[in-house]
Structures are given as structure tokens and as C-alpha cells.
Design a protein around this motif. Sequence first.
Motif, PDB file in Angstrom:
ATOM      1  N   TRP A  37      -2.131 -42.967 -25.067  1.00 49.12           N
ATOM      2  CA  TRP A  37      -0.939 -42.149 -25.271  1.00 49.12           C
ATOM      3  C   TRP A  37       0.310 -43.024 -25.262  1.00 49.12           C
ATOM      4  CZ3 TRP A  37      -2.325 -37.670 -21.360  1.00 49.12           C
ATOM      5  CH2 TRP A  37      -3.454 -36.977 -21.870  1.00 49.12           C
ATOM      6  N   ARG A  38       1.385 -42.508 -25.836  1.00 48.04           N
ATOM      7  CA  ARG A  38       2.635 -43.252 -25.938  1.00 48.04           C
ATOM      8  C   ARG A  38       3.801 -42.354 -25.506  1.00 48.04           C
ATOM      9  NH1 ARG A  38      -0.614 -46.475 -25.827  1.00 48.04           N
ATOM     10  NH2 ARG A  38      -0.969 -48.298 -27.165  1.00 48.04           N
ATOM     11  N   CYS A  39       3.778 -41.978 -24.247  1.00 48.28           N
ATOM     12  CA  CYS A  39       4.820 -41.095 -23.722  1.00 48.28           C
ATOM     13  C   CYS A  39       6.157 -41.836 -23.707  1.00 48.28           C
ATOM     14  CB  CYS A  39       4.456 -40.632 -22.324  1.00 48.28           C
ATOM     15  SG  CYS A  39       2.850 -39.787 -22.231  1.00 48.28           S
ATOM     16  N   ASP A  40       7.198 -41.169 -24.130  1.00 53.45           N
ATOM     17  CA  ASP A  40       8.493 -41.820 -24.279  1.00 53.45           C
ATOM     18  C   ASP A  40       9.080 -42.289 -22.955  1.00 53.45           C
ATOM     19  OD1 ASP A  40       8.600 -41.488 -27.076  1.00 53.45           O
ATOM     20  OD2 ASP A  40       9.303 -39.435 -26.859  1.00 53.45           O
ATOM     21  N   TYR A  41       8.669 -41.706 -21.845  1.00 52.51           N
ATOM     22  CA  TYR A  41       9.259 -42.071 -20.559  1.00 52.51           C
ATOM     23  C   TYR A  41       8.325 -42.942 -19.716  1.00 52.51           C
ATOM     24  CZ  TYR A  41       6.444 -38.031 -19.065  1.00 52.51           C
ATOM     25  OH  TYR A  41       5.421 -37.147 -18.851  1.00 52.51           O
ATOM     26  N   CYS A  42       7.336 -43.547 -20.315  1.00 53.88           N
ATOM     27  CA  CYS A  42       6.346 -44.318 -19.571  1.00 53.88           C
ATOM     28  C   CYS A  42       7.017 -45.369 -18.686  1.00 53.88           C
ATOM     29  CB  CYS A  42       5.372 -44.999 -20.530  1.00 53.88           C
ATOM     30  SG  CYS A  42       4.091 -45.964 -19.692  1.00 53.88           S
ATOM     31  N   HIS A  43       6.608 -45.390 -17.412  1.00 45.77           N
ATOM     32  CA  HIS A  43       7.158 -46.361 -16.474  1.00 45.77           C
ATOM     33  C   HIS A  43       6.316 -47.638 -16.409  1.00 45.77           C
ATOM     34  CE1 HIS A  43      10.547 -44.381 -14.342  1.00 45.77           C
ATOM     35  NE2 HIS A  43      10.003 -43.307 -14.877  1.00 45.77           N
ATOM     36  N   ASN A  44       5.174 -47.641 -17.040  1.00 52.67           N
ATOM     37  CA  ASN A  44       4.321 -48.837 -17.041  1.00 52.67           C
ATOM     38  C   ASN A  44       3.994 -49.264 -18.472  1.00 52.67           C
ATOM     39  OD1 ASN A  44       4.091 -49.017 -14.193  1.00 52.67           O
ATOM     40  ND2 ASN A  44       2.459 -47.497 -14.191  1.00 52.67           N
ATOM     41  N   LEU A 137       5.034 -35.160 -26.853  1.00 48.00           N
ATOM     42  CA  LEU A 137       5.326 -36.073 -25.748  1.00 48.00           C
ATOM     43  C   LEU A 137       4.469 -37.332 -25.795  1.00 48.00           C
ATOM     44  CD1 LEU A 137       5.935 -34.806 -22.140  1.00 48.00           C
ATOM     45  CD2 LEU A 137       4.803 -36.981 -22.555  1.00 48.00           C
ATOM     46  N   THR A 138       3.192 -37.176 -26.133  1.00 39.77           N
ATOM     47  CA  THR A 138       2.259 -38.307 -26.106  1.00 39.77           C
ATOM     48  C   THR A 138       2.121 -39.006 -27.450  1.00 39.77           C
ATOM     49  OG1 THR A 138       0.324 -36.965 -26.692  1.00 39.77           O
ATOM     50  CG2 THR A 138       0.902 -37.098 -24.347  1.00 39.77           C
ATOM     51  N   HIS A 139       2.545 -38.319 -28.530  1.00 38.78           N
ATOM     52  CA  HIS A 139       2.403 -38.839 -29.904  1.00 38.78           C
ATOM     53  C   HIS A 139       0.932 -38.978 -30.299  1.00 38.78           C
ATOM     54  CE1 HIS A 139       6.730 -39.566 -30.115  1.00 38.78           C
ATOM     55  NE2 HIS A 139       6.641 -40.078 -28.901  1.00 38.78           N
ATOM     56  N   LEU A 140       0.097 -38.086 -29.754  1.00 33.29           N
ATOM     57  CA  LEU A 140      -1.318 -38.047 -30.138  1.00 33.29           C
ATOM     58  C   LEU A 140      -1.715 -36.591 -30.278  1.00 33.29           C
ATOM     59  CD1 LEU A 140      -3.538 -40.210 -30.610  1.00 33.29           C
ATOM     60  CD2 LEU A 140      -4.429 -39.585 -28.367  1.00 33.29           C
ATOM     61  N   SER A 141      -2.322 -36.245 -31.397  1.00 30.39           N
ATOM     62  CA  SER A 141      -2.462 -34.847 -31.780  1.00 30.39           C
ATOM     63  C   SER A 141      -3.327 -34.023 -30.832  1.00 30.39           C
ATOM     64  CB  SER A 141      -3.012 -34.741 -33.210  1.00 30.39           C
ATOM     65  OG  SER A 141      -4.283 -35.357 -33.297  1.00 30.39           O
TER      66      SER A 141
END
Length: 233
Positions: A37-44, A137-141
Motif C-alpha cells: 500500500w502507498r498511504c499518503d501519511y505513511c510514517h515509515n 487512501l492506499t492507492h490499491l483497488s
Amino acid sequence: MRAADPAAARIGGLTPFSSCDWPGKLCAVVFLAGCPWRCDYCHNPHLLQRRNGETRWPDILRWLQSRVRLLDGVVFSGGEPLQEPALPALLEQTRALGFATGLHTGGAYPQRLRRVLSLLDWVGLDIKTDFGAYPALTHLSRSGEQAEAALHCLLQNNINFECRSSIHPHWHSEPQLAALARRLAALGVADYHWQRLRPPPSAAFPPAPAGWPAPKLVEEIAPLFQRFSYREH
């Protein structure tokens, strides 16, 4: 199928001592690299790709041997730890030392989660938003379907787990938060927590304003669950 070599696991880092990653436990946290996943707010974000950090599993295993009876358990986090093919072997080796084992997951791999449940004492499942809103949010369908399947897997099996949502008004209106909480309660979730999302410097939205979410909303949601809290830190 040939079992994955635990020595080849992609280790992203190690937190030697933590009192907040597994409620009520003093644990070490092993971060496994890789996440679909590619969440926009990822902290890692450094853990999104499957590549090794400076630490290797054999070194961690030797260190854990010196921590027997000093730590309650070990939590595997990420990234998305279920993306690591060697996770079952890592769990087995950790349990062989006498440690309890925990897992932080977003639920991206529900079938893999089901296969390792017998090797886990506790799971922390991130519920990011309403399942239908996951792709934005995750950019994965199919990410919402995966997370929902992971939740049902935990509900259907006798394992200790909590759900938690990192919340921010950029992603969650108060009515949406209330609806999400009520849906989880209706499904049978007993242990649910909100935690304040602090956007990383790269995020395109500011921190949540003071007083959000409204204390009245928190008071309304709390009775729906056996355990509920709003964690500001």
C-alpha cells in the motif's frame, strides 16, 4: 513449497524496548520491510520497499536470546509484516525462545494472516477508514476488501486482538468516524482505539486542530466497546 529462509528476511529495523506497541506488555519490535500500500501519511516510507536495513535476523535472534525473561514478547511490525515470506519461521524461532508474539498489520494479506494465527498471541489490526474508502487512501483497488477479510479472520478465530484507527479530519469527518465505529461494534469488535494521526513533514495537510475530535463524540462511541480510547500520543 520450500519454506523461506529466516536468515534472508528483509529486516527494516529493531526497537529494543517498547511499552506502547503491545498494550500491557514490555516488548521488542522487529520491523519487516515491504508494503503493497502507498498511504499518503505513511510514517515509515523507508519500509515500503523490500530491502534490508543494517540489521539481520540472525543478529536479532542472538540478541533476543540475551533478553529471555527480561521482555514479555516480540511484535513484528512494518511496513506490512505479512509480506515477508519468512514470517512464519521468524515467529516459530521467537516462540521457541519463550517469547509471546504479536503482529501489527493493515490486513493486506488475509490468507497469510490466517496461516500464522496459531503462532500469534495478539494482533493489532489497523482499520484505516470505511472499507469502501480504502482505495483513495492506499492507492490499491482491493485494499478495503483485504482489510475487511482480515478483520473477519480475527473475529472468527479465538485470538486476542485490537483494532485501531489513525484519525485526521483530512481523511475522516466526525460522522464518518461515528459510522465506522458503529459498524465495527456491530461486527463484534470489542477492543477499538482511535489514535491521533500526526502527518509527516511530506504530507500535504496540517495537523488536526485542537479539540478534534469533539469530546462528546468520544463519549458517545466509548460505550459501544468493551475497551475504547482516544490515544493522543
